[in-house]
Write an enzyme that holds these catalytic residues in place. Structure first.
Site, PDB file in Angstrom:
ATOM      1  N   CYS A   1     -62.996  34.241 -34.701  1.00 40.54           N
ATOM      2  CA  CYS A   1     -62.691  35.207 -33.645  1.00 40.54           C
ATOM      3  C   CYS A   1     -61.458  36.061 -34.003  1.00 40.54           C
ATOM      4  O   CYS A   1     -61.544  36.921 -34.853  1.00 40.54           O
ATOM      5  CB  CYS A   1     -62.557  34.493 -32.310  1.00 40.54           C
TER       6      CYS A   1
ATOM      7  N   GLU B   1     -65.104  25.733 -32.984  1.00 42.10           N
ATOM      8  CA  GLU B   1     -64.256  24.571 -32.650  1.00 42.10           C
ATOM      9  C   GLU B   1     -64.388  24.192 -31.173  1.00 42.10           C
ATOM     10  O   GLU B   1     -63.867  23.171 -30.752  1.00 42.10           O
ATOM     11  CB  GLU B   1     -62.792  24.864 -33.021  1.00 42.10           C
TER      12      GLU B   1
ATOM     13  N   HIS C   1     -66.518  30.804 -31.514  1.00 43.91           N
ATOM     14  CA  HIS C   1     -65.560  29.690 -31.647  1.00 43.91           C
ATOM     15  C   HIS C   1     -66.304  28.397 -31.977  1.00 43.91           C
ATOM     16  O   HIS C   1     -66.677  27.664 -31.054  1.00 43.91           O
ATOM     17  CB  HIS C   1     -64.811  29.484 -30.327  1.00 43.91           C
TER      18      HIS C   1
HETATM   19  N1  GLN Z   1     -59.868  39.586 -28.326  1.00 43.65           N
HETATM   20  C1  GLN Z   1     -59.057  38.784 -29.182  1.00 43.65           C
HETATM   21  C2  GLN Z   1     -58.292  39.639 -30.193  1.00 43.65           C
HETATM   22  O1  GLN Z   1     -58.394  40.797 -30.177  1.00 43.65           O
HETATM   23  C3  GLN Z   1     -59.896  37.764 -29.914  1.00 43.65           C
HETATM   24  C4  GLN Z   1     -60.430  36.773 -28.918  1.00 43.65           C
HETATM   25  C5  GLN Z   1     -60.558  35.383 -29.425  1.00 43.65           C
HETATM   26  O2  GLN Z   1     -60.036  35.012 -30.484  1.00 43.65           O
HETATM   27  N2  GLN Z   1     -61.221  34.573 -28.654  1.00 43.65           N
HETATM   28  O3  GLN Z   1     -57.580  39.122 -30.993  1.00 43.65           O
END
Ligand code: GLN
Length: 190
Positions: free
Chosen positions: A83, A174, A172
């Site tokens: 992410c 995890e 994610h």
């Molecule tokens: N929106 C977050 C960002 O821009 C990422 C979101 C996440 O890691 N769950 O870093």
């Protein structure tokens, strides 16, 4: 006897504890990277967790972690970015600034807008198992370079990819009980 693998988890902000819990379940050694001297530890792979990429970028610079980590990644050190971690590795980002810019992908940040801040899907990962995928204000990958393999897509949008020793997921892994993605990463290191 095979050497035991040890993983460093960037622990400045975000979902680092969940990655640690996943590695515990897999019986893999790990430690947290919070400051520069933590990088003196001998380790075999790096996890960049989800969280808020803008905050992580700021802290990486403030704590003098940016240069040494970038060096390692550019030299081919194995890394898993989930992410926000994906955003830290992407060469180009719509709606955000690149950080390590080591992986030849174009990502769109906060790609699903407010309506669909978080969602859940089951899709195939790396042409094998179907895995649960939790998306939280996730990015997706819009474009990949020729050396990048696409490992998963959700609704036609790329959700996981690999380039050499760099593995990224927009979701994610995890946050579920499924160990597929972490096991894939460990295999990649071995
Ligand atoms: N929106 C977050 C960002 O821009 C990422 C979101 C996440 O890691 N769950 O870093």
């Amino acid at each position: 006897m095979t050497k035991h693998i040890k993983i460093g988890i960037l622990a400045l902000q975000g979902a680092f504890a969940e990655h640690a819990a996943m590695l515990n379940r897999l019986g893999v050694q790990h430690f947290e990277i919070r400051q520069r001297r933590d990088l003196e530890t001998d380790f075999d792979g790096l996890i960049l967790p989800g969280g808020e990429s803008t905050v992580m970028i700021k802290l990486l610079h403030e704590l003098d972690l940016y240069e040494p980590i970038m060096q390692k990644i550019r030299e081919g050190f194995p890394v898993l970015g989930t992410c926000a971690g994906l955003l830290l590795l992407a060469k180009q980002i719509h709606g955000g600034k690149p950080c390590f810019a080591s992986m030849d992908i174009t990502a769109r940040r906060n790609a699903y807008g407010r309506q669909l801040g978080s969602f859940f899907a089951y899709e195939q990962f790396a042409g094998a198992k179907t895995v649960p995928m939790t998306f939280i204000r996730a990015p997706y990958i819009e474009e990949v370079g020729k050396d990048v393999a696409i490992l998963a897509s959700v609704d036609g949008k790329i959700a996981a990819a690999r380039q050499d020793c760099q593995l990224v997921t927009a979701f994610h892994p995890e946050l579920s009980d499924d160990t597929t993605v972490h096991s894939y990463f460990l295999e990649m290191i071995r």
